[in-house]
Design a protein around this motif. Sequence first.
Motif, PDB file in Angstrom:
ATOM      1  N   ILE A   1       0.811  -1.215   0.000  1.00 44.75           N
ATOM      2  CA  ILE A   1       0.000   0.000   0.000  1.00 44.75           C
ATOM      3  C   ILE A   1       0.847   1.268   0.000  1.00 44.75           C
ATOM      4  O   ILE A   1       0.505   2.259  -0.638  1.00 44.75           O
ATOM      5  N   CYS A   2       1.960   1.240   0.703  1.00 47.26           N
ATOM      6  CA  CYS A   2       2.865   2.401   0.777  1.00 47.26           C
ATOM      7  C   CYS A   2       4.235   1.992   0.242  1.00 47.26           C
ATOM      8  O   CYS A   2       5.161   1.760   1.034  1.00 47.26           O
ATOM      9  N   PRO A   3       4.411   1.872  -1.063  1.00 51.44           N
ATOM     10  CA  PRO A   3       5.682   1.373  -1.608  1.00 51.44           C
ATOM     11  C   PRO A   3       6.881   2.175  -1.110  1.00 51.44           C
ATOM     12  O   PRO A   3       6.931   3.399  -1.259  1.00 51.44           O
ATOM     13  N   GLY A   4       7.830   1.471  -0.482  1.00 46.31           N
ATOM     14  CA  GLY A   4       9.047   2.120  -0.016  1.00 46.31           C
ATOM     15  C   GLY A   4       8.902   2.938   1.240  1.00 46.31           C
ATOM     16  O   GLY A   4       9.840   3.605   1.683  1.00 46.31           O
ATOM     17  N   ALA A   5       7.707   2.919   1.859  1.00 46.68           N
ATOM     18  CA  ALA A   5       7.459   3.721   3.065  1.00 46.68           C
ATOM     19  C   ALA A   5       6.659   2.902   4.064  1.00 46.68           C
ATOM     20  O   ALA A   5       5.957   1.963   3.677  1.00 46.68           O
ATOM     21  N   PRO A   6       6.760   3.252   5.363  1.00 45.46           N
ATOM     22  CA  PRO A   6       5.979   2.513   6.363  1.00 45.46           C
ATOM     23  C   PRO A   6       4.538   2.997   6.412  1.00 45.46           C
ATOM     24  O   PRO A   6       4.231   4.131   6.041  1.00 45.46           O
ATOM     25  N   VAL A   7       3.648   2.124   6.858  1.00 43.11           N
ATOM     26  CA  VAL A   7       2.270   2.517   7.160  1.00 43.11           C
ATOM     27  C   VAL A   7       2.248   3.136   8.551  1.00 43.11           C
ATOM     28  O   VAL A   7       2.818   2.586   9.492  1.00 43.11           O
ATOM     29  N   ILE A   8       1.635   4.289   8.691  1.00 43.89           N
ATOM     30  CA  ILE A   8       1.507   4.939  10.001  1.00 43.89           C
ATOM     31  C   ILE A   8       0.278   4.342  10.680  1.00 43.89           C
ATOM     32  O   ILE A   8      -0.853   4.825  10.520  1.00 43.89           O
ATOM     33  N   ALA A   9       0.511   3.284  11.427  1.00 39.94           N
ATOM     34  CA  ALA A   9      -0.587   2.459  11.930  1.00 39.94           C
ATOM     35  C   ALA A   9      -1.509   3.206  12.884  1.00 39.94           C
ATOM     36  O   ALA A   9      -2.711   2.921  12.948  1.00 39.94           O
ATOM     37  N   ASN A  10      -0.975   4.177  13.647  1.00 39.61           N
ATOM     38  CA  ASN A  10      -1.814   4.853  14.646  1.00 39.61           C
ATOM     39  C   ASN A  10      -2.512   6.093  14.091  1.00 39.61           C
ATOM     40  O   ASN A  10      -3.191   6.803  14.823  1.00 39.61           O
ATOM     41  N   HIS A  11      -2.374   6.351  12.803  1.00 43.56           N
ATOM     42  CA  HIS A  11      -3.083   7.472  12.187  1.00 43.56           C
ATOM     43  C   HIS A  11      -4.506   7.025  11.827  1.00 43.56           C
ATOM     44  O   HIS A  11      -4.754   5.841  11.595  1.00 43.56           O
ATOM     45  N   SER A  12      -5.435   7.949  11.777  1.00 43.78           N
ATOM     46  CA  SER A  12      -6.821   7.623  11.416  1.00 43.78           C
ATOM     47  C   SER A  12      -7.408   8.733  10.563  1.00 43.78           C
ATOM     48  O   SER A  12      -6.856   9.830  10.473  1.00 43.78           O
ATOM     49  N   TRP A  13      -8.521   8.437   9.925  1.00 46.02           N
ATOM     50  CA  TRP A  13      -9.228   9.430   9.129  1.00 46.02           C
ATOM     51  C   TRP A  13     -10.717   9.167   9.262  1.00 46.02           C
ATOM     52  O   TRP A  13     -11.140   8.121   9.754  1.00 46.02           O
ATOM     53  N   GLU A  14     -11.512  10.134   8.818  1.00 44.16           N
ATOM     54  CA  GLU A  14     -12.964  10.044   8.943  1.00 44.16           C
ATOM     55  C   GLU A  14     -13.603   9.820   7.573  1.00 44.16           C
ATOM     56  O   GLU A  14     -13.214  10.425   6.584  1.00 44.16           O
ATOM     57  N   ASN A  15     -14.585   8.936   7.526  1.00 42.93           N
ATOM     58  CA  ASN A  15     -15.429   8.824   6.345  1.00 42.93           C
ATOM     59  C   ASN A  15     -16.877   8.656   6.801  1.00 42.93           C
ATOM     60  O   ASN A  15     -17.176   8.822   7.991  1.00 42.93           O
TER      61      ASN A  15
ATOM     62  N   GLU B   1     -18.589   6.237   7.407  1.00 43.00           N
ATOM     63  CA  GLU B   1     -18.799   5.142   8.358  1.00 43.00           C
ATOM     64  C   GLU B   1     -18.137   5.409   9.712  1.00 43.00           C
ATOM     65  O   GLU B   1     -18.173   4.557  10.585  1.00 43.00           O
ATOM     66  N   GLY B   2     -17.507   6.584   9.850  1.00 45.95           N
ATOM     67  CA  GLY B   2     -16.881   6.930  11.119  1.00 45.95           C
ATOM     68  C   GLY B   2     -15.371   6.983  11.026  1.00 45.95           C
ATOM     69  O   GLY B   2     -14.796   7.169   9.953  1.00 45.95           O
ATOM     70  N   THR B   3     -14.708   6.798  12.171  1.00 48.09           N
ATOM     71  CA  THR B   3     -13.250   6.861  12.236  1.00 48.09           C
ATOM     72  C   THR B   3     -12.633   5.556  11.751  1.00 48.09           C
ATOM     73  O   THR B   3     -13.021   4.478  12.182  1.00 48.09           O
ATOM     74  N   GLN B   4     -11.664   5.678  10.850  1.00 49.61           N
ATOM     75  CA  GLN B   4     -10.993   4.512  10.278  1.00 49.61           C
ATOM     76  C   GLN B   4      -9.512   4.549  10.639  1.00 49.61           C
ATOM     77  O   GLN B   4      -8.874   5.602  10.578  1.00 49.61           O
ATOM     78  N   SER B   5      -8.977   3.412  11.010  1.00 50.77           N
ATOM     79  CA  SER B   5      -7.579   3.303  11.391  1.00 50.77           C
ATOM     80  C   SER B   5      -6.727   2.895  10.195  1.00 50.77           C
ATOM     81  O   SER B   5      -7.060   1.951   9.479  1.00 50.77           O
ATOM     82  N   CYS B   6      -5.618   3.591   9.982  1.00 47.53           N
ATOM     83  CA  CYS B   6      -4.701   3.216   8.904  1.00 47.53           C
ATOM     84  C   CYS B   6      -4.154   1.815   9.134  1.00 47.53           C
ATOM     85  O   CYS B   6      -4.031   1.021   8.198  1.00 47.53           O
TER      86      CYS B   6
END
Length: 248
Positions: A172-186, A188-193
């Motif tokens: 999903i993030c080629p060459g970079a880490p996933v920021i697991a503790n980040h979240s966003w809103e859609n 359906e509510g708050t979604q965790s990366c």
Amino acid sequence: RIHADDGKTYSCMEFAEYCLDDPDKCGGCDEAQRHLAINDCCEGFEERHCDLCPGAPVSFTQTYEDSTYGTQNCGDVARYCSAFPDDCGGCDSIRYFFASVGCCGEVQDDGTCEVCNGYAVRDDHTFWDGEETHSCGDAVALCSAHPDECSGCMGASLLLLDHGCCDTTCDICPGAPVIANHSWENEEGTQSCGASAVHCTFNSMDCGGCQSLQELAPQLGCCGVPRPEGSCDLCAGSPVIADNLYWD
């Protein structure tokens, strides 16, 4: 007979009666219709079925932009429109459209089929077709060499994808880490990366396809700073708790 997600096998009538009054139990009316059609539960299906990519597989992770419905996944659209071409403008029309937006793979000159369309085959994976267990490796070999024995090249590519025979794992993030503790809103509510990445990495088709994921994840702030070649940000942007111990 239909092999359902709960591991049980149902007759066409049992499935139809279960879904009739409350189609949401079966993924909604469109999904229930498609499921009955592709399992030969509807009279006249063969006559109205449309091979959207004659002699070629569906590019099932490819997406395109629709002016009304936004980003659409070729695999999802193919499942519905192959079963109900009249709802999609007719067979000839949807064939032309699919070719124009890159939803069809390449036709092989020798009549074979690139069933997994460039993705690795999960040779050791098995699936149940309602009557017996099959090896993905054997099924892909058969359908690649003799697509007409597997409902044609397009039908084989969708069927074996649905059975998990094609590895659509996505970085999903080629060459970079996933920021697991980040979240966003859609809506359906708050979604965790982190939670989304765990699911979508191994089920990219459920998340709009790999290309779409790789474009969307950085926009949502789910990808960290690209790593230097050969290194790894083990905590994905979070500090290491130096004094904690763990049991292996």
